[in-house]
Design a protein around this motif. Structure first.
Motif, PDB file in Angstrom:
ATOM      1  N   ILE A  26      -8.967  -0.228   3.954  1.00 19.62           N
ATOM      2  CA  ILE A  26      -8.773  -0.408   2.513  1.00 19.62           C
ATOM      3  C   ILE A  26      -9.960   0.156   1.751  1.00 19.62           C
ATOM      4  N   ALA A  27     -11.178  -0.068   2.269  1.00 22.43           N
ATOM      5  CA  ALA A  27     -12.368   0.479   1.611  1.00 22.43           C
ATOM      6  C   ALA A  27     -12.361   2.000   1.632  1.00 22.43           C
ATOM      7  N   ARG A  28     -11.890   2.604   2.736  1.00 20.11           N
ATOM      8  CA  ARG A  28     -11.816   4.061   2.806  1.00 20.11           C
ATOM      9  C   ARG A  28     -10.806   4.615   1.803  1.00 20.11           C
ATOM     10  N   VAL A  29      -9.643   3.965   1.731  1.00 19.38           N
ATOM     11  CA  VAL A  29      -8.623   4.411   0.782  1.00 19.38           C
ATOM     12  C   VAL A  29      -9.130   4.257  -0.646  1.00 19.38           C
ATOM     13  N   ALA A  30      -9.826   3.137  -0.912  1.00 19.26           N
ATOM     14  CA  ALA A  30     -10.367   2.921  -2.260  1.00 19.26           C
ATOM     15  C   ALA A  30     -11.366   4.005  -2.628  1.00 19.26           C
ATOM     16  N   ALA A  31     -12.227   4.380  -1.686  1.00 16.25           N
ATOM     17  CA  ALA A  31     -13.223   5.418  -1.965  1.00 16.25           C
ATOM     18  C   ALA A  31     -12.587   6.787  -2.092  1.00 16.25           C
ATOM     19  N   ARG A  32     -11.577   7.066  -1.261  1.00 18.23           N
ATOM     20  CA  ARG A  32     -10.964   8.386  -1.251  1.00 18.23           C
ATOM     21  C   ARG A  32     -10.092   8.629  -2.479  1.00 18.23           C
ATOM     22  N   GLU A  33      -9.389   7.595  -2.917  1.00 20.28           N
ATOM     23  CA  GLU A  33      -8.406   7.781  -3.985  1.00 20.28           C
ATOM     24  C   GLU A  33      -8.797   7.084  -5.278  1.00 20.28           C
ATOM     25  N   GLY A  34     -10.006   6.552  -5.364  1.00 17.75           N
ATOM     26  CA  GLY A  34     -10.433   5.919  -6.597  1.00 17.75           C
ATOM     27  C   GLY A  34      -9.682   4.646  -6.910  1.00 17.75           C
ATOM     28  N   MET A  35      -9.325   3.883  -5.905  1.00 15.41           N
ATOM     29  CA  MET A  35      -8.586   2.638  -6.089  1.00 15.41           C
ATOM     30  C   MET A  35      -9.543   1.484  -6.387  1.00 15.41           C
ATOM     31  N   THR A  36      -9.162   0.616  -7.287  1.00 14.62           N
ATOM     32  CA  THR A  36      -9.935  -0.587  -7.593  1.00 14.62           C
ATOM     33  C   THR A  36      -9.352  -1.743  -6.797  1.00 14.62           C
ATOM     34  N   VAL A  37     -10.163  -2.383  -5.964  1.00 18.73           N
ATOM     35  CA  VAL A  37      -9.699  -3.448  -5.075  1.00 18.73           C
ATOM     36  C   VAL A  37     -10.412  -4.741  -5.435  1.00 18.73           C
TER      37      VAL A  37
ATOM     38  N   MET B 119       0.816  -1.221   0.000  1.00 20.35           N
ATOM     39  CA  MET B 119       0.000   0.000   0.000  1.00 20.35           C
ATOM     40  C   MET B 119       0.845   1.264   0.000  1.00 20.35           C
ATOM     41  N   LEU B 120       2.159   1.131   0.043  1.00 17.91           N
ATOM     42  CA  LEU B 120       3.020   2.303   0.132  1.00 17.91           C
ATOM     43  C   LEU B 120       2.862   3.223  -1.072  1.00 17.91           C
ATOM     44  N   THR B 121       2.730   2.645  -2.269  1.00 16.73           N
ATOM     45  CA  THR B 121       2.655   3.459  -3.487  1.00 16.73           C
ATOM     46  C   THR B 121       1.239   3.892  -3.825  1.00 16.73           C
ATOM     47  N   ARG B 122       0.260   3.519  -2.991  1.00 16.07           N
ATOM     48  CA  ARG B 122      -1.142   3.832  -3.271  1.00 16.07           C
ATOM     49  C   ARG B 122      -1.502   3.416  -4.703  1.00 16.07           C
ATOM     50  N   PRO B 123      -1.439   2.122  -4.998  1.00  7.59           N
ATOM     51  CA  PRO B 123      -1.672   1.664  -6.373  1.00  7.59           C
ATOM     52  C   PRO B 123      -3.114   1.898  -6.805  1.00  7.59           C
ATOM     53  N   ARG B 124      -3.325   2.003  -8.117  1.00  5.59           N
ATOM     54  CA  ARG B 124      -4.665   2.181  -8.655  1.00  5.59           C
ATOM     55  C   ARG B 124      -5.443   0.876  -8.677  1.00  5.59           C
ATOM     56  N   LEU B 125      -4.738  -0.241  -8.696  1.00 11.58           N
ATOM     57  CA  LEU B 125      -5.381  -1.556  -8.723  1.00 11.58           C
ATOM     58  C   LEU B 125      -4.713  -2.429  -7.680  1.00 11.58           C
ATOM     59  N   LEU B 126      -5.480  -2.925  -6.736  1.00  6.16           N
ATOM     60  CA  LEU B 126      -4.945  -3.705  -5.626  1.00  6.16           C
ATOM     61  C   LEU B 126      -5.601  -5.076  -5.597  1.00  6.16           C
ATOM     62  N   PHE B 127      -4.763  -6.126  -5.653  1.00  3.20           N
ATOM     63  CA  PHE B 127      -5.226  -7.499  -5.530  1.00  3.20           C
ATOM     64  C   PHE B 127      -4.862  -8.006  -4.136  1.00  3.20           C
ATOM     65  N   LEU B 128      -5.828  -8.613  -3.473  1.00  6.44           N
ATOM     66  CA  LEU B 128      -5.627  -9.134  -2.118  1.00  6.44           C
ATOM     67  C   LEU B 128      -6.022 -10.604  -2.092  1.00  6.44           C
ATOM     68  N   ASP B 129      -5.087 -11.459  -1.722  1.00  3.07           N
ATOM     69  CA  ASP B 129      -5.366 -12.884  -1.598  1.00  3.07           C
ATOM     70  C   ASP B 129      -5.467 -13.244  -0.120  1.00  3.07           C
ATOM     71  N   GLU B 130      -6.678 -13.521   0.326  1.00  2.00           N
ATOM     72  CA  GLU B 130      -6.963 -13.853   1.726  1.00  2.00           C
ATOM     73  C   GLU B 130      -6.430 -12.768   2.673  1.00  2.00           C
ATOM     74  N   PRO B 131      -6.881 -11.524   2.537  1.00  2.00           N
ATOM     75  CA  PRO B 131      -6.355 -10.464   3.408  1.00  2.00           C
ATOM     76  C   PRO B 131      -6.765 -10.609   4.861  1.00  2.00           C
ATOM     77  N   THR B 132      -7.816 -11.373   5.149  1.00  2.00           N
ATOM     78  CA  THR B 132      -8.291 -11.499   6.527  1.00  2.00           C
ATOM     79  C   THR B 132      -7.852 -12.797   7.190  1.00  2.00           C
ATOM     80  N   SER B 133      -7.080 -13.627   6.493  1.00  2.00           N
ATOM     81  CA  SER B 133      -6.641 -14.883   7.095  1.00  2.00           C
ATOM     82  C   SER B 133      -5.659 -14.585   8.224  1.00  2.00           C
ATOM     83  N   GLY B 134      -5.845 -15.247   9.352  1.00  2.00           N
ATOM     84  CA  GLY B 134      -4.995 -15.022  10.513  1.00  2.00           C
ATOM     85  C   GLY B 134      -5.399 -13.845  11.367  1.00  2.00           C
ATOM     86  N   LEU B 135      -6.452 -13.123  10.973  1.00  2.00           N
ATOM     87  CA  LEU B 135      -6.904 -11.971  11.740  1.00  2.00           C
ATOM     88  C   LEU B 135      -8.191 -12.308  12.483  1.00  2.00           C
TER      89      LEU B 135
END
Length: 711
Positions: free
Chosen positions: A287-298, A259-275
Motif C-alpha cells: 500500500i505504501a508503494r502504491v501510495a508513493a507511485r501513484e500519489g495516493m493519500t492513505v 484497491m481495484l480502482t486505484r482511488p486517490r484517497l484510501l481509508f483503512l480500518d484495522e488493515p493488519t487485524s488478523g494478519l
C-alpha cells in the motif's frame, strides 16, 4: 546453477527497520565522501530501480519526498516483475491529488437514556494527510480511531453529531466514485464465492465499460497477486456454513476489492487485524508503494503495528480517549516522548511503548531512566503529553502545514467512469444466481422441507374425493399449503441478511445503485422460487386429488410462486429495517402470523370485527387474495352432494360453496387475484427501494442540522 546476484557481496540487505538511506542522499559516510556532486553517493548506483522510484516519489513538506519517510523501498522480486502491472484507464492521470485537512473536529453521541448528556468521543482533533503519504491513526482501544476515520470519510451513523472543518484541497467537497475507498474492519464478503470470483465480479462492477473483459480480468489478477493471494485464488471465502480462507486472507480480499480502482484517497480500518507480522508488513508495504507511485493519500486506523510496519508510516496521529497526544512525522514520535519524560526503552517497539504509556485502563505507566524504573499514573502521562503537543514546537507545525495545503487548491473531483446499468444488472444477477445455488440455506433446504411436508400432507389428505366433507378437506389443504409455503420463506432470511450486508458495503462505496440490486435479486430468485413451487406443488396437488386439468395446475403453481416472491419482497423490507437476523425472523413471523389470521379461513370475512381487523388488515393481507384465488381455481365448475343430514339427493355447485359457505368475492376473475399479488410484490420492492434511498438522503441532512444546532 544458481543465479548470480546483481548486488556486490558487501552490499547490505535492505531492511525497513534499519534504513540504508534517506531522502537527501546516501549514508552519512557516503555524503561526506568524494565524487558524485553535492548529492554524494547515490543508492541508484547499486540499486537501479531506486533512482526511478525516487524520481516518482512526491515531495513532502521539506521537498525531499514524503515527510517523515524513513525506510527502504524493497526491490521488486522476480515473481512480482512477471505479474502484469495493474491497468490504468482514462481519467485517472488527470485526477488531482488529495490534500485532506481537518481542524478542531469534535464528535459526540447521544446519551444512552432519555435526558442524558451527550458523550464526547473526539475533542478538538486537528491534522492533515497528503498525496504519497501513509497516515497512521493509533491509540488504545476506545480512543476514537474508527470514529475519526468514519468522520473523515463521511460515514458517521445516525445519532452522532460532528463539528469542525474537514476540507479536501482547501474546499468542502463530496467524494465521488473512484476518488475514495474505505476498507472496513469487518470483512463483509459473499462466503460462497472464491477469491478469484469475488475480485472478478467486483472488477466488472467498478471498472469502466471502455475496458474489455480480458483487461478487467488481467487487472484483477494483478491486484490479487499484489496482495499475496495467488495460491488461494480458487478457494472459497467461506463463512457460517463452510470453512474457507483464513481471517487474514479475508482482510486482504477486502483490501483488493477497494484497491481495484486505484482511488486517490484510501481509508483503512484495522488493515493488519488478523494478519501475522510478515503478512502485515507485506500488505502495508505494498500500500505504501502504491501510495508513493501513484500519489495516493492513505489514512489508516492501526491498533498495534509491529516495528517494521511502523517504519512504513510517514505520519502518526496518536489519540488517547478522544484527545490528540501527538501528530507529526512518525520518525519524530520517539523524540517527542523522550523530551516529554517518557523515553522508549532499548529494543522495544516504539508503537508498543506509545500505547503502553497512554493506556489508562491499567492505571500506571513504567518509566525507564537509564537503569532506574519508576511508575506514574497513565492519566497523568496523558496530560503531560497532551500539554507538550500543544507547545508551538509541534502544534504550530501542523497548523502551518494545514494552511499550506488549503492554498494548494486544484481542480474539483469528478466521478470516474463506471460500468453501464445493463452490465451491472447482468453481473449482479449472475453473481446472485451463483450465490443462491451454492448457499444451501437459501433455497435447497427449503425445497427439502417442502418435499417432506408435501409427502405428509399428500398422504394425510390422499384423494379427498367429491363427498360433502371433501369441501372442508380441500379448504384445509389450500390454506395449509398457502401458510406453509409463505411462512417457510423466513428460513432463507439469514442468507438474505448477509446479502444485504454486502449490498450496504458496496452501495456505500458507490459500486452500484439500489435499482440494480432490487431487479437483479428478483431475476435471480425467480427460477429457484419456481422450482420450490412446482416440484412440491405437483406432488401435493395430485396426491390430494384436487381439481384435475393442466390449466388448473398451472394456476396453482403460479399462485404459489407469486406468494413466495411476495413474501421474500416483504422480508427484504424487514431485513433493511431490522438487520439482525434473529430479530428479523421474529418480526417476519409475527407479521405473517397477523396476516394469516385475516386471510378469511380461520374467521370468515363477514365475521371479522370491522375496526382494524377487516378495515384495513383484511384487505392488505396477501393471504386473502392468494386463498380466494385458490378457492376459485378449485371450486368453479365442480358439484358436490349436499349434507345428507339436512337434505338428501340434492347437489350443490362450487359457485354456491364460494359465495355462501366461503364468502369469496366473485366480482372479478381468479387471474385478478394473481395480478393483485403481483402488484403487492412490486409495491414491496418499491418500498424497499424508497426506504434505502430516503435513509441515504435524510441521514446527512439530519447530521448537518444537528451540527448547526451544536454550533
Amino acid at each position: 546453477m544458481a543465479v548470480s546476484s546483481p548486488l556486490p557481496r558487501w552490499a547490505p540487505t535492505p531492511s525497513p527497520s534499519r534504513p540504508l538511506w534517506r531522502w537527501g542522499g546516501g549514508t552519512p559516510d557516503a555524503q561526506t565522501g568524494s565524487g558524485g556532486g553535492s548529492a554524494g553517493w547515490s543508492l541508484g548506483r547499486i540499486f537501479p530501480w531506486a533512482s526511478a522510484w525516487q524520481r516518482r516519489a512526491p515531495a513532502g513538506v521539506d521537498g525531499r519526498g514524503p515527510a517523515g519517510f524513513d525506510g527502504v523501498e524493497a526491490a521488486p522480486s522476480t515473481r512480482a516483475a512477471v505479474a502484469p502491472a495493474p491497468a490504468r484507464w482514462a481519467g485517472t492521470d488527470e485526477d488531482p491529488g488529495v490534500f485532506l485537512t481537518w481542524e478542531d473536529v469534535c464528535v459526540t453521541v447521544a446519551g444512552g437514556t432519555y435526558g442524558a448528556q451527550p458523550v464526547s468521543i473526539l475533542s478538538g482533533i486537528t491534522g492533515h494527510a497528503g498525496p504519497g503519504e501513509v497516515l497512521a491513526i493509533m491509540g488504545p482501544s476506545g480512543c476514537g480511531k474508527t470514529t475519526l476515520l468514519d468522520t473523515l470519510a463521511g460515514r458517521l451513523g445516525p445519532g452522532i453529531t460532528e463539528t469542525g472543518s474537514i476540507l479536501i484541497n482547501g474546499r468542502r467537497e463530496k467524494l465521488a466514485f473512484g476518488t475514495s475507498a474505505y476498507v472496513t474492519q469487518d470483512n463483509v464478503l459473499m462466503s460462497t464465492m472464491s477469491v478469484r470470483e469475488a475480485i472478478y465480479y467486483s472488477a466488472q462492477l467498478q471498472l469502466p465499460g471502455s475496458m474489455s473483459a480480458e483487461e478487467k480480468r488481467a487487472h484483477a489478477d494483478a491486484v490479487i497477486r499484489e496482495m499475496g493471494l495467488g495460491d488461494a485464488m480458487d478457494t472459497r471465502i467461506g463463512g457460517r456454513m463452510t470453512k474457507g480462507i483464513s481471517g487474514g486472507q479475508r482482510k486482504r480480499v477486502t483490501i483488493c476489492v477497494e484497491m481495484l480502482t486505484r482511488p486517490r484517497l484510501l481509508f483503512l480500518d484495522e488493515p493488519t487485524s488478523g494478519l501475522d507480522s510478515a503478512a502485515s508488513y507485506h500488505v502495508m508495504s505494498h500500500i505504501a508503494r502504491v501510495a508513493a507511485r501513484e500519489g495516493m493519500t492513505v489514512v489508516a486506523a492501526v491498533h498495534q503495528p509491529c516495528g517494521d510496519v511502523f517504519d512504513l508510516f510517514h505520519r502518526l496521529c496518536l489519540l488517547a480517549y478522544g484527545r490528540t497526544v501527538f501528530f507529526g512525522p512518525a520518525s519524530d514520535a520517539t523524540q517527542f516522548f523522550t523530551e516529554s519524560g517518557f523515553p522508549c526503552p532499548h529494543l522495544r517497539n516504539p508503537s508498543d511503548h506509545f500505547l503502553r504509556t497512554i493506556n489508562k485502563d491499567f492505571d500506571e505507566v513504567e518509566i525507564v531512566e537509564s537503569s532506574k524504573a519508576r511508575r506514574k499514573p497513565a492519566a497523568e502521562a496523558i496530560e503531560i503529553l497532551t500539554d507538550a503537543y500543544q507547545s508551538p514546537a509541534y502544534s504550530e507545525k501542523t497548523m502551518d502545514r494545514i494552511a499550506e495545503m488549503k492554498g494548494i487548491g486544484g481542480a474539483p473531483f469528478r466521478k470516474r467512469e463506471q460500468a453501464s446499468f445493463s452490465t451491472k444488472l447482468f453481473v449482479l444477477t449472475r453473481r446472485s444466481f451463483v450465490n443462491m445455488h451454492r448457499d444451501i440455506g437459501y433455497y435447497w433446504m427449503r425445497l427439502g422441507v417442502y418435499l417432506g411436508i408435501g409427502i405428509c400432507l399428500g398422504t394425510i389428505f390422499y384423494q379427498v374425493g367429491h363427498s360433502y366433507s371433501s369441501i372442508q378437506s380441500r379448504c384445509e389443504v389450500i390454506m395449509y399449503t398457502t401458510a406453509l409455503i409463505t411462512f417457510m420463506a423466513i428460513g432463507g432470511f439469514p442468507s438474505f441478511v448477509e446479502d444485504v450486508k454486502v449490498f450496504r458495503r458496496e452501495r456505500l462505496s458507490g459500486h452500484y445503485g439500489v435499482a440494480e440490486f432490487v431487479i437483479s435479486n428478483t431475476l435471480s430468485a425467480t427460477p429457484y422460487l419456481a422450482v420450490i413451487a412446482v416440484i412440491p406443488g405437483a406432488m401435493l396437488y395430485y396426491l390430494t386429488g384436487l381439481m384435475k386439468g393442466p390449466d388448473r395446475f398451472a394456476y396453482f403453481v403460479i399462485n404459489l410462486c407469486m406468494c413466495t416472491l411476495l413474501v421474500e419482497s416483504m422480508m427484504m423490507i424487514i431485513a433493511v429495517i431490522v438487520p439482525d437476523f434473529l430479530m428479523g425472523i421474529i418480526v417476519g413471523a409475527g407479521v405473517q402470523g397477523v396476516m394469516m389470521l385475516n386471510g378469511g379461513f380461520f374467521r370468515l370475512p363477514n365475521e371479522l370485527p370491522k375496526p382494524v381487523w377487516k378495515y384495513p388488515c383484511y384487505y392488505i393481507s396477501f393471504h386473502k387474495y392468494a386463498v380466494q384465488g385458490f378457492y376459485k381455481n378449485e371450486f368453479i365448475g365442480q358439484t358436490f352432494p349436499s349434507d345428507q343430514l339436512v337434505e338428501k339427493n340434492v347437489t350443490i355447485s362450487g359457485l354456491w360453496v364460494l359465495q355462501e359457505k366461503l364468502q369469496v368475492e366473485m366480482g372479478y376473475s381468479k387471474w385478478v387475484n394473481i395480478a393483485i399479488l403481483c402488484g403487492m410484490m412490486v409495491v414491496y420492492r418499491v418500498l424497499f427501494f424508497a426506504i434505502v434511498k430516503i435513509a441515504e438522503e435524510v441521514r446527512p441532512k439530519l447530521r448537518g442540522m444537528r451540527c448547526k444546532l451544536c454550533k
